[in-house]
Design an enzyme around this catalytic site. Structure first.
Site, PDB file in Angstrom:
ATOM      1  N   ASN A  64      -1.919   2.151   5.669  1.00  7.60           N
ATOM      2  CA  ASN A  64      -1.058   1.039   5.250  1.00  7.60           C
ATOM      3  C   ASN A  64      -0.734   0.250   6.514  1.00  7.60           C
ATOM      4  O   ASN A  64      -0.281   0.832   7.497  1.00  7.60           O
ATOM      5  CB  ASN A  64       0.225   1.605   4.614  1.00  7.60           C
ATOM      6  CG  ASN A  64       1.263   0.537   4.353  1.00  7.60           C
ATOM      7  OD1 ASN A  64       0.932  -0.637   4.219  1.00  7.60           O
ATOM      8  ND2 ASN A  64       2.521   0.946   4.285  1.00  7.60           N
TER       9      ASN A  64
ATOM     10  N   LYS B 118       5.839  -4.448  -3.889  1.00  9.31           N
ATOM     11  CA  LYS B 118       7.287  -4.347  -3.722  1.00  9.31           C
ATOM     12  C   LYS B 118       7.721  -4.462  -2.267  1.00  9.31           C
ATOM     13  O   LYS B 118       8.712  -5.098  -1.952  1.00  9.31           O
ATOM     14  CB  LYS B 118       7.744  -3.017  -4.317  1.00  9.31           C
ATOM     15  CG  LYS B 118       9.235  -2.784  -4.253  1.00  9.31           C
ATOM     16  CD  LYS B 118       9.956  -3.641  -5.254  1.00  9.31           C
ATOM     17  CE  LYS B 118      11.464  -3.464  -5.215  1.00  9.31           C
ATOM     18  NZ  LYS B 118      12.113  -4.630  -5.842  1.00  9.31           N
TER      19      LYS B 118
ATOM     20  N   TRP C 291      -2.841  -2.746  -1.731  1.00  7.32           N
ATOM     21  CA  TRP C 291      -2.561  -4.169  -1.886  1.00  7.32           C
ATOM     22  C   TRP C 291      -3.464  -4.841  -0.852  1.00  7.32           C
ATOM     23  O   TRP C 291      -3.226  -4.737   0.347  1.00  7.32           O
ATOM     24  CB  TRP C 291      -1.089  -4.470  -1.603  1.00  7.32           C
ATOM     25  CG  TRP C 291      -0.705  -5.882  -1.883  1.00  7.32           C
ATOM     26  CD1 TRP C 291      -0.339  -6.429  -3.085  1.00  7.32           C
ATOM     27  CD2 TRP C 291      -0.646  -6.955  -0.942  1.00  7.32           C
ATOM     28  NE1 TRP C 291      -0.068  -7.760  -2.942  1.00  7.32           N
ATOM     29  CE2 TRP C 291      -0.238  -8.114  -1.636  1.00  7.32           C
ATOM     30  CE3 TRP C 291      -0.907  -7.066   0.430  1.00  7.32           C
ATOM     31  CZ2 TRP C 291      -0.080  -9.352  -1.021  1.00  7.32           C
ATOM     32  CZ3 TRP C 291      -0.744  -8.299   1.042  1.00  7.32           C
ATOM     33  CH2 TRP C 291      -0.332  -9.428   0.328  1.00  7.32           C
TER      34      TRP C 291
ATOM     35  N   CYS D 243       0.852  -1.189   0.000  1.00  9.29           N
ATOM     36  CA  CYS D 243       0.000   0.000   0.000  1.00  9.29           C
ATOM     37  C   CYS D 243       0.893   1.247   0.000  1.00  9.29           C
ATOM     38  O   CYS D 243       1.907   1.297   0.689  1.00  9.29           O
ATOM     39  CB  CYS D 243      -0.931   0.090   1.200  1.00  9.29           C
ATOM     40  SG  CYS D 243      -2.114  -1.247   1.287  1.00  9.29           S
TER      41      CYS D 243
HETATM   42  C1  F6R Z   1      11.291 -11.318  -5.373  1.00 13.02           C
HETATM   43  C2  F6R Z   1      11.328 -10.278  -4.381  1.00 13.02           C
HETATM   44  C3  F6R Z   1      10.928 -10.613  -2.995  1.00 13.02           C
HETATM   45  C4  F6R Z   1      11.782  -9.835  -1.989  1.00 13.02           C
HETATM   46  C5  F6R Z   1      11.266 -10.096  -0.567  1.00 13.02           C
HETATM   47  C6  F6R Z   1      12.085  -9.357   0.467  1.00 13.02           C
HETATM   48  O1  F6R Z   1      11.703 -10.855  -6.613  1.00 13.02           O
HETATM   49  O2  F6R Z   1      11.635  -9.151  -4.670  1.00 13.02           O
HETATM   50  O3  F6R Z   1      11.014 -11.985  -2.752  1.00 13.02           O
HETATM   51  O4  F6R Z   1      13.099 -10.224  -2.108  1.00 13.02           O
HETATM   52  O5  F6R Z   1       9.938  -9.688  -0.481  1.00 13.02           O
HETATM   53  O6  F6R Z   1      12.045  -7.989   0.255  1.00 13.02           O
HETATM   54  P1  F6R Z   1      13.103  -7.040   0.940  1.00 13.02           P
HETATM   55  O7  F6R Z   1      14.429  -7.354   0.340  1.00 13.02           O
HETATM   56  O8  F6R Z   1      12.638  -5.648   0.614  1.00 13.02           O
HETATM   57  O9  F6R Z   1      13.060  -7.338   2.400  1.00 13.02           O
END
Ligand code: F6R
Length: 600
Positions: free
Chosen positions: A98, A595, A74, A2
Site C-alpha cells: 500500500n 475510504k 485501489w 489499498c
Molecule cells: C467524502 C469523504 C472524503 C474525506 C477526505 C478526507 O465523503 O469522505 O472527502 O472527507 O478524503 O478524509 P479524512 O477525514 O480521513 O482525512
C-alpha cells in the site's frame, strides 16, 4: 487506500483469515484483490479484478495453510486488471503493498538489467524483485529489508513472505499505515484494526521505518536494524461497530448514528454539570489567527468551523485544502495555529501538510477520529471526535463530529476570551442536550426518498447557501456527486447570477440551505431568481420564512445557530443516499474511491 492483511499461525486457517480480513478492509479499495499462501510447501497466488466477491468465487476457503498475505487494491499505477492486482511475486519473494514507490521506474530498469522480468504495470512489483535480488547476497531478512528501504523512495506498507521461510511473515512501514495483531499462537498484520477485530483486540501500530518479523509464537520489531521494545495495546473497539446492524448500507447506519455520536463526543468535552468545559480543551487564546487544513468533507467541516470561530470567538480563520497548502507559499504567522482535520488520521496530503506546518514551527492541533493514527501521533494537540469506526466511503457521522468539535472550540475560545459569560455557555450547553432528539426528528422525515425520485433523471444539481449554509451546500454537493454520480456544484447563493445561473433550465434541481436568519432574505431572493428560470427548488430551513416560491421545503427544528449545521446536514446526506440507491449504485463503495486516501 489499498488494504493489507497477513497471517501466520499454527492453525491451517490462513485462507479464511485473509478473506475475512479483506472483507473488512474492502472499503480501503475495491477494484481488485488477491491472496498468496503456502499450501503443501508451495506458494499459491489467487487474484481477481473487480470487487472481492470475484476473488472469493475463485478461492477454496478450506485450503489448509498456516501463512499468507492478502490485498484489496485501489489502483494508482496500472489499470484494475488481474495482472496488476497484488500479491506480486519475483523469485522467492511475494509481497502486498500500500503506497507509492516513486522511483519504481529507475529501480525497474536496474533490476531488468539483472534479469528480472516485470509482468504488471504497477510500481509495487519492483519491491518483490528488489528483495529477491538483495536476498541473493544477504540472508538476514532484517538486513535485506533495511537495504531495500534505503533504495526505495515513496510511501509504503508492505507484507512479505519468502519461499525459503514458511513460518515467518515480514512487514515494513513508511508513512502508509500498518498494525501488528497478537493472537494465541497466531499473529497478524493489517492496514487497520477492523480487519482482525473478530480475532484479537491486542495490537501494536508500526511506526515509520519499523520492520516486523512475525512467527506463530513471536513478534520482533526492529528500528534501523536494531530490535526494539514495544507495548502491546488493547483496543476497546468491538466487531459490532463494523457490522451493518440490520441496515442495508453502512452509510445509512452511520447517518442514523449521528445522535449517539453527538452525545458521546459532547460528553468527552463537557460533563453533566459543565464544570470541566473551560479546561477540557487546550488554551488557544494566544493564537491570533487559525489556519484549518484538510481534504474533502473534512475541509467542508473546516469551513463550518471558520464561520463559528470567526463569528463567535472573533479569531480570523482561513481554510485551505491540504494538497494546495503543501505547495503554496505558506504565509503562516508565528502566532497562527494550524488545525488539521481528518477522520482516518492517515490522509497523506493532510499528514504532509501537518509536517510542513511543524517544520515551519507553527503549533498544530489535530481533530481526529482514528486514535493511534499518524496524524494523531504527530499533532501537538489532539481533540478526538468520538464517531466510532466509519465504514462507508462517504463520510457522514465523522463529518458531523468534526463540526461539533470545531463548534466546541469556537465556544471554548469565546468563553476564555470572555465573549460568552458562564451563564451564556451554560444556556448553550443546555440547548446542546436537545440536539440528539432534534436529529432524530430530522432523521424521521420520510420525504427524502420522494425528493430523490423527483430529481433522479436530472443531470445536474446545484446547491446554494450563504455563510455557514454555503459551507453546508458544499458538503451536500460532494455527498450527492460522490455516491450518486450525478454532477453537482455548490455556490454561494449570491454568486449564481455572475455566471452559473445560465445553466438553470426547466426542472434543474437547486437545493438551498437557509438557517442563518441574518441573511435569509437574501437567499430567498436568490431562490426566486432561479425559480423564475424554471428551477425545481428544494429548501432546507429551520424557520417559518415564506418559502412559497420553493417546490419542497424541509423544515428542521430551530436551535442555537452554533448547532444549526448539525441538523441541516442530515437531509443533504439522506437525499444523496436515497438518490444513489435509486440509481442502483453501491452506496458504501462508490466507484473510483477509497475510504482512506494514503497517496498524494
Ligand atoms: C467524502 C469523504 C472524503 C474525506 C477526505 C478526507 O465523503 O469522505 O472527502 O472527507 O478524503 O478524509 P479524512 O477525514 O480521513 O482525512
Amino acid at each position: 487506500m489499498c488494504g493489507i492483511i497477513g497471517y501466520v499461525g499454527t492453525s491451517d486457517s490462513s485462507v479464511r483469515v485473509l478473506i475475512d480480513g479483506l472483507e473488512k478492509l474492502e472499503y480501503r479499495g475495491y477494484d481488485s484483490a488477491g491472496i498468496a499462501y503456502f499450501k503443501n510447501g508451495e506458494i499459491n497466488i489467487i487474484k481477481s479484478s473487480g470487487k472481492l466477491v470475484n476473488l472469493k468465487n475463485k478461492v477454496d476457503l478450506n485450503d489448509n495453510s498456516n501463512i499468507g498475505i492478502g490485498h484489496t487494491r485501489w489502483a494508482t499505477h496500472g489499470n484494475a486488471t488481474t495482472t496488476n492486482s497484488h500479491p506480486h511475486k519475483a523469485g522467492k519473494f511475494t509481497i502486498v503493498h500500500n503506497g507509492i514507490i516513486e522511483n519504481h521506474e529507475e529501480l525497474k530498469k536496474c533490476l531488468e538489467k539483472r534479469g528480472y522480468v516485470f509482468l504488471s504495470e504497477t510500481d509495487s512489483e519492483v519491491i518483490a524483485a528488489l528483495l529477491d535480488y538483495l536476498y541473493k547476497s544477504e540472508k538476514d531478512m532484517v538486513k535485506v529489508i533495511e537495504d531495500a528501504k534505503k533504495m526505495m523512495n515513496g510511501t509504503y506498507a508492505v507484507g512479505i513472505i519468502c519461499d525459503d521461510v514458511k513460518d515467518e511473515l515480514y512487514a515494513v512501514r513508511n508513512s502508509s499505515p500498518l498494525i501488528v495483531g497478537f493472537g494465541e499462537k497466531e499473529n497478524y498484520i493489517a492496514s487497520d484494526l477492523s480487519a482482525i477485530l473478530d480475532k484479537t483486540k491486542k495490537y501494536v501500530t508500526l511506526e515509520n521505518d519499523d520492520v516486523a518479523i512475525l512467527s506463530p509464537e513471536n513478534v520482533d520489531i526492529y528500528k534501523d536494524g536494531v530490535k526494539k521494545s514495544y507495548d502491546v495495546k488493547t483496543t476497546s473497539y468491538t466487531d459490532d461497530e463494523v457490522s451493518k446492524n440490520g441496515y442495508e448500507y453502512f452509510m445509512l447506519k452511520e447517518i442514523n448514528e449521528q445522535p449517539e455520536v453527538f452525545k458521546r463526543t459532547l460528553l468527552d468535552y463537557v460533563n453533566t454539570s459543565y464544570s470541566n468545559f473551560l479546561d477540557s480543551m487546550p488554551d488557544l487564546t494566544k493564537y491570533k489567527k487559525i489556519r484549518i487544513v484538510a481534504c474533502g468533507s473534512a475541509t467542508h467541516a473546516g469551513l463550518v468551523g471558520k464561520q463559528m470561530i470567526e463569528r463567535f470567538a472573533n479569531v480570523k480563520t482561513e481554510v485551505e485544502t491540504a494538497s494546495e497548502f503543501r505547495y503554496n507559499p505558506l504565509f503562516l504567522d508565528d502566532d497562527e495555529l494550524v488545525i488539521v482535520i481528518s477522520q482516518s488520521g492517515e490522509t497523506m496530503d493532510t499528514l504532509k501538510a501537518l509536517e510542513r506546518a511543524k517544520e515551519n514551527k507553527n503549533d498544530t492541533l489535530g481533530i481526529i477520529n482514528a486514535r493511534e493514527s499518524s496524524i494523531a501521533r504527530e499533532s501537538d494537540y489532539v481533540l478526538y471526535t468520538n464517531a466510532g469506526k466509519e465504514v462507508a466511503v462517504a463520510t457522514t457521522k465523522a463529518y458531523s463530529a468534526q463540526v461539533l468539535v470545531l463548534t466546541l472550540i469556537a465556544m471554548n475560545l469565546a468563553y476564555k476570551k470572555k465573549i460568552f459569560t458562564s451563564d451564556e455557555i451554560r444556556n448553550i450547553l443546555t440547548e446542546a442536550k436537545e440536539i440528539p432528539n432534534k436529529m432524530e426528528y430530522v432523521l424521521s422525515d420520510h420525504r427524502y426518498k420522494e425528493i430523490a425520485e423527483k430529481i433522479k433523471d436530472q443531470n445536474d444539481v446545484f446547491f446554494i447557501g450563504r455563510g455557514v449554509d454555503y459551507a453546508l451546500a458544499q458538503e451536500g454537493s460532494l455527498k450527492l456527486k460522490e455516491i450518486s454520480y450525478v454532477h453537482s456544484e455548490a455556490y454561494a447563493a449570491g454568486e449564481l447570477k455572475h455566471g452559473t445561473i445560465s445553466l438553470i433550465e426547466n426542472q434543474t434541481p437547486v437545493v438551498a440551505v437557509i438557517t442563518d436568519d441574518r441573511i435569509a432574505a437574501k437567499t430567498i431572493s436568490n431562490i426566486k431568481e432561479v425559480k423564475a428560470r424554471g428551477a425545481y427548488v428544494i429548501c432546507i430551513t429551520n424557520d417559518d420564512y415564506d418559502l412559497s416560491c420553493a417546490d419542497e421545503v424541509i423544515k428542521v427544528p430551530k436551535t442555537n445557530d452554533l448547532f444549526a449545521p448539525l441538523l441541516s446536514v442530515i437531509p443533504l446526506q439522506t437525499i444523496a443516499y436515497e438518490l444513489a440507491k435509486i440509481k442502483g449504485n453501491d452506496v458504501d463503495k462508490p466507484r473510483n474511491l477509497a475510504k482512506s486516501v494514503t497517496v498524494e
